[in-house]
Design a protein around this motif. Structure first.
Motif, PDB file in Angstrom:
ATOM      1  N   MET A   1       0.851  -1.206   0.000  1.00  0.00           N
ATOM      2  CA  MET A   1       0.000   0.000   0.000  1.00  0.00           C
ATOM      3  C   MET A   1       0.882   1.249   0.000  1.00  0.00           C
ATOM      4  O   MET A   1       1.866   1.285   0.721  1.00  0.00           O
ATOM      5  CB  MET A   1      -0.888  -0.023   1.235  1.00  0.00           C
ATOM      6  N   PRO A   2       0.563   2.209  -0.823  1.00  0.00           N
ATOM      7  CA  PRO A   2       1.452   3.378  -0.902  1.00  0.00           C
ATOM      8  C   PRO A   2       1.535   4.101   0.438  1.00  0.00           C
ATOM      9  O   PRO A   2       0.574   4.119   1.200  1.00  0.00           O
ATOM     10  CB  PRO A   2       0.792   4.266  -1.948  1.00  0.00           C
TER      11      PRO A   2
ATOM     12  N   TYR B   1       1.627   7.164   0.950  1.00  0.00           N
ATOM     13  CA  TYR B   1       0.875   8.432   0.998  1.00  0.00           C
ATOM     14  C   TYR B   1      -0.534   8.246   1.533  1.00  0.00           C
ATOM     15  O   TYR B   1      -1.191   9.192   1.882  1.00  0.00           O
ATOM     16  CB  TYR B   1       0.792   9.069  -0.380  1.00  0.00           C
ATOM     17  N   GLU B   2      -1.016   7.010   1.535  1.00  0.00           N
ATOM     18  CA  GLU B   2      -2.369   6.818   2.040  1.00  0.00           C
ATOM     19  C   GLU B   2      -2.376   7.071   3.525  1.00  0.00           C
ATOM     20  O   GLU B   2      -1.721   6.398   4.288  1.00  0.00           O
ATOM     21  CB  GLU B   2      -2.844   5.392   1.730  1.00  0.00           C
ATOM     22  N   GLY B   3      -3.091   8.058   3.925  1.00  0.00           N
ATOM     23  CA  GLY B   3      -2.989   8.531   5.289  1.00  0.00           C
ATOM     24  C   GLY B   3      -3.588   7.583   6.299  1.00  0.00           C
ATOM     25  O   GLY B   3      -4.788   7.560   6.515  1.00  0.00           O
ATOM     26  N   TYR B   4      -2.753   6.807   6.920  1.00  0.00           N
ATOM     27  CA  TYR B   4      -3.237   5.981   8.007  1.00  0.00           C
ATOM     28  C   TYR B   4      -3.119   6.786   9.284  1.00  0.00           C
ATOM     29  O   TYR B   4      -2.255   7.616   9.415  1.00  0.00           O
ATOM     30  CB  TYR B   4      -2.429   4.697   8.111  1.00  0.00           C
TER      31      TYR B   4
ATOM     32  N   ILE C   1      -9.491   4.794  -5.070  1.00  0.00           N
ATOM     33  CA  ILE C   1      -8.871   4.025  -3.999  1.00  0.00           C
ATOM     34  C   ILE C   1      -8.354   2.709  -4.582  1.00  0.00           C
ATOM     35  O   ILE C   1      -8.811   2.280  -5.637  1.00  0.00           O
ATOM     36  CB  ILE C   1      -9.840   3.704  -2.840  1.00  0.00           C
TER      37      ILE C   1
END
Lengths: 504, 380
Positions: free
Chosen positions: B1-2, B4-7, B81
């Motif tokens: 998962m990149p 940049y995906e805000g976890y 997404i």
């Protein structure tokens, strides 16, 4: 690139069984297999706005519902709206000293729609602050969602309790030792802490009440002529799903929808085959394992008129794109038996099996780190590969497989401009290799279109190209080691043109 | 998962809700009040450059490829997404062909590797938008009109009624009426006609009143039809859409066929086939969903038709039904089912009842909707 508009006459068979031109293929350097857009895992990499080329972190994009905060599009013709400045009279016209105010409004340069048409007040700042509309059912719908959430949660709780009671029938190890916090709590007479969500018990929601009176047709619809240009089209309505305005005076500007950059990942080894740069202004890639850079490219030079049963000469140009010398051998299609056999057995057995995932070990990365460190959503589940499908391409001509192979020298950009020395001392078979220049070679093949073909049919020939691929990954790690070489095979199909009538 | 995906900033899981309709597909995320996009359910074929509806499939393989293409579009053009390891809720009609739902599950699990899949029946979830558990849901979509009663949170499937009356029937009727009016429609190419049929229907036509329809049909009508519309065609030509056509377009919904079947009798037949106690309740809780119900005047006409049919001798046993009531969902009709699924998707049902990837690979098939949902829904 000419590849985009060119007809797809030379097609390579991807590992997944699809036929694609070389410009649409990727080459995974780790599995040494060809991949295409169909058999790689696509991922959203970064969000950006097409118009202002502004990057948006994905968390923010989620909050803003994948829409750009600044750019607006015309609700009527979907093109970008521009901000226009205008001057209006001062607030109190009696005051002689007052200067005219500057205001801005939105205007579409294409269809001349303007924010003044629908009564949106002019703004003072050019950067926006345009009024946003809210869904009229917001309050009711959030009540409904809260209520349903609590109902389901209650049911989940009940189910858990039921399960607990069931377990009590059998003495478990933890029960015996009495070590669980729950047991201790029970012993000292404390009740279980209720779920925080359950504590705030949602008040029972009243269901909607049906009404007998419904919206009647307005009487003037039978007498008043309608103006088509005042009624919105379906496309205009569907652009704003929440409101779906029927008349044009209810069209409101729409925030521009974001776009994404995608990264592609090989499904069998989890390495990226393509990864774009983060910056939306840049069209480059961080990782680009395109087949075009790794696999010899084949172009058709000429082909003699194709007549059924009569041999024809086919000239093919091979181009080596890599920095390493390669040897190309042309083999018969049956020389890739493992793949073809695989296809057969999947076609024979029931169709459900054809997509059977091939089991794979989880990634070592998630194993080495302790599970507590890695949040479950953070760790990537390993992908699985889908069994290739059978290639349905029919071959309509026999090809005389040459006995000899030929060498393709490495690509040298400087040699492109060097017209002088053209003496190569590769021991070429003169019957096979007709012409050479730097990393290119033209070879001659004999083909015989099958007599089963009808006049005007497309003649397709296929063969397996075997070339030596020099893997460059190993050398970067261990300098002294020889670059790893391997024989890579790929099936190629060429559409040569239509069958002609006999020459007599 | 990149990366940049805000976890962390937003922890709640995003569930993707898809409602694939015969004409339009509604997509969006759970706990939102409207779909993010409503797009035509069609893809452009790369080899032939033709636009194909995903329901026009030839066989299983063809459908698989169409769905792969289409769902890729939904994820990467509209939802933005990554599909991998995320939950999906699919809204489907109870009459959805097994081939379609099985292939859809296969595409989602094998090709897009979604974490779990929850399939919800469209008629049932539509009631969630109203927070009621009993109602007669009539879905008039593109290809057909399907009425299924829901009693206490459970669809009464044996009482279902379906008729091939939908936008498709209207569209073919547009063509018939236009050629009957002698508007020179023969000179217009088929592809242009395809594009304008829906537009003419939406922008010009409405559902007229019963008395007017009867009078207009008789030869010696003493009333004038509504004004006709000059519909522009490609800049230079124009098409005269007569007033009679504008009013009479939707009459095919209310014309009884030889078996006395039309939209209104269909509803009454549904009511007739449930138990006596539920009949009044269902008649007072009618919910209309589907884009075709959005035609102006449709609800009023349907009500009038229902009252008229009740006087008919065939329905004399419905003495108790005095009133017929309609619900107004807090959404437009064309995405009501989607909204219901979005409400379901916001709850824990997704984690409790959805079919997970592992289960699917073990079973190799998608369980039928009732085995998946019946116990959950009843409690609601």
């Amino acid at each position: 690139m000419a590849y985009i508009i060119e007809q797809e006459v030379v097609k390579y068979v991807c590992t997944c069984g699809l036929l694609k031109p070389i410009s649409k293929l990727y080459f995974c350097r780790y599995c040494l297999e060809v991949r295409c857009g169909f058999c790689v895992c696509h991922e959203v990499d970064s969000h950006f706005c097409e118009k202002c080329l502004e990057n948006m972190p994905s968390a923010e994009a989620r909050l803003k519902k994948n829409r750009c905060g600044n750019c607006l599009i015309c609700p009527s013709c979907l093109l970008h709206l521009s901000v226009r400045a205008a001057t209006v009279g001062p607030k109190n016209p009696e005051d002689p000293k007052a200067t005219p105010r500057k205001v801005v409004y939105l205007h579409c340069l294409m269809c001349r729609w303007s924010s003044r048409d629908v009564g949106i007040p002019d703004q003072i700042a050019a950067t926006g602050g345009w009024p946003e509309r809210e869904n009229v059912y917001n309050v009711r719908l959030s009540e409904i969602i809260e209520w349903y959430k609590s109902v389901v949660l209650l049911e989940k709780q009940q189910k858990l309790e039921k399960d607990k009671k069931k377990q009590r029938k059998y003495m478990s190890f933890t029960d015996k030792t009495g070590l669980t916090a729950e047991m201790i709590r029970k012993r000292i007479g404390l009740t279980e802490p209720p779920n925080p969500l359950l504590k705030t018990k949602a008040k029972p929601l009243e269901g909607a009440i049906a009404k007998e009176d419904v919206e009647e047709l307005p009487d003037n619809i039978f007498t008043q002529p309608i103006k088509l240009n005042e009624i919105t089209t379906v496309q205009q309505r569907l652009l704003q799903p929440e409101w779906q305005p029927v008349t044009v005076d209810k069209l409101f500007p729409i925030h521009k929808h974001l776009s994404v950059k995608q990264s592609l990942r090989c499904r069998s080894c989890e390495h990226n085959v393509s990864k774009p740069e983060f910056n939306p202004n840049s069209v480059r890639f961080k990782i680009q394992l395109f087949a075009y850079y790794h696999i010899p490219e084949i172009r058709i030079v000429t082909v003699e008129p194709l007549r059924a049963g009569q041999p024809a000469e086919l000239l093919l140009k091979f181009i080596n794109p890599t920095q390493h010398q390669t040897v190309v051998t042309i083999l018969d299609l049956s020389s890739m038996p493992e793949l073809i056999q695989d296809d057969k057995c999947s076609a024979d057995t029931s169709t459900d099996d054809e997509l059977k995932p091939i089991e794979k070990e989880p990634l070592s990365l998630s194993l080495t780190q302790s599970a507590s460190l890695l949040h479950t959503t953070l760790s990537r589940q390993p992908s699985f590969t889908i069994k290739p499908r059978q290639t349905k391409q029919q071959v309509g001509a026999d090809i005389e497989i040459p006995a000899a192979n030929f060498v393709l020298p490495p690509r040298d950009d400087a040699a492109e401009f060097d017209d002088s020395g053209e003496n190569y001392n590769f021991n070429d078979d003169p019957r096979l290799v007709k012409w050479r220049k730097s990393n290119k070679a033209v070879i001659k093949l004999q083909i015989t279109p099958s007599t089963d073909l009808n006049l005007g049919d497309q003649v397709v020939v296929g063969f397996v190209m075997q070339h030596i691929y020099t893997n460059t990954i190993a050398t970067s790690v261990e300098k002294d080691k020889e670059p790893q070489k391997c024989q890579h095979k790929i099936r190629v199909f060429l559409s040569l043109g239509n069958l002609l009538g006999s020459s007599e | 998962m990149p990366i940049y995906e805000g976890y962390g900033t937003i922890t709640d899981k995003l569930t993707f809700i898809i409602d694939i309709g015969a004409a339009y597909t509604k997509i969006g995320f759970s706990a939102e009040f409207a779909p993010r996009a409503i797009v035509a359910s069609e893809v452009r074929c790369k080899n032939t450059n033709q636009v194909r509806n995903i329901y026009d499939y030839k066989d299983k393989e063809d459908l698989y490829d169409l769905l792969v293409e289409f769902i890729h579009l939904l994820y990467f053009k509209y939802a933005l997404i990554s599909p991998k390891d995320r939950a999906v809720v699919i809204v489907e009609s109870l009459l959805c062909p097994t081939l379609f739902r099985e292939t859809l599950a296969k595409v989602l699990f094998y090709h897009y590797e979604v974490a779990s899949l929850l399939v919800v029946p469209s008629h049932l979830v539509s009631l969630a938008t109203l927070a009621i558990d009993t109602g007669l849901v009539l879905d008039i979509g593109y290809t057909e009109a399907v009425a299924i009663p829901i009693c206490h949170g459970s669809p009464v499937l044996h009482a279902w009624q379906a008729l091939p009356l939908g936008s498709q029937a209207i569209h073919s009727h547009v063509k018939t009426l236009l050629s009957a009016d002698n508007t020179g429609i023969q000179n217009i190419s088929e592809s242009v006609l395809e594009d304008i049929k829906e537009d003419i229907k939406v922008r010009c036509c409405f559902v007229t009143k019963r008395e007017r329809a009867e009078k207009l049909r008789s030869v010696s009508s003493d009333i004038a039809p509504c004004p006709s519309v000059v519909y522009p065609l490609g800049g230079t030509k124009s098409l005269n859409v007569s007033g009679k056509l504008r009013e009479m377009m939707y009459e095919i919904f209310f014309d009884e066929d030889l078996d006395h079947l039309c939209i209104s009798t269909m509803i009454l037949n549904v009511i007739a086939s449930v138990d006596v106690e539920s009949r009044t309740l269902l008649a007072e809780n009618i919910v209309l969903i589907g884009g075709t119900c959005m035609a102006p005047g449709f609800k009023a006409r349907l009500k009038a038709e229902l009252y008229r049919q009740l006087k008919n001798e065939r329905y004399s046993k419905f003495k108790n039904i005095k009133t017929i009531k309609f619900h107004t969902p807090p959404a437009k009709e064309n995405y009501t089912a989607w909204l219901g699924a979005a409400i379901y998707g916001a709850t824990e049902i997704v984690s409790m009842k959805a079919l997970s990837k592992d289960q699917y690979f073990k079973e190799k098939r998608l369980p039928d909707w009732w085995s998946n949902l019946k116990d959950v829904v009843r409690s609601i």
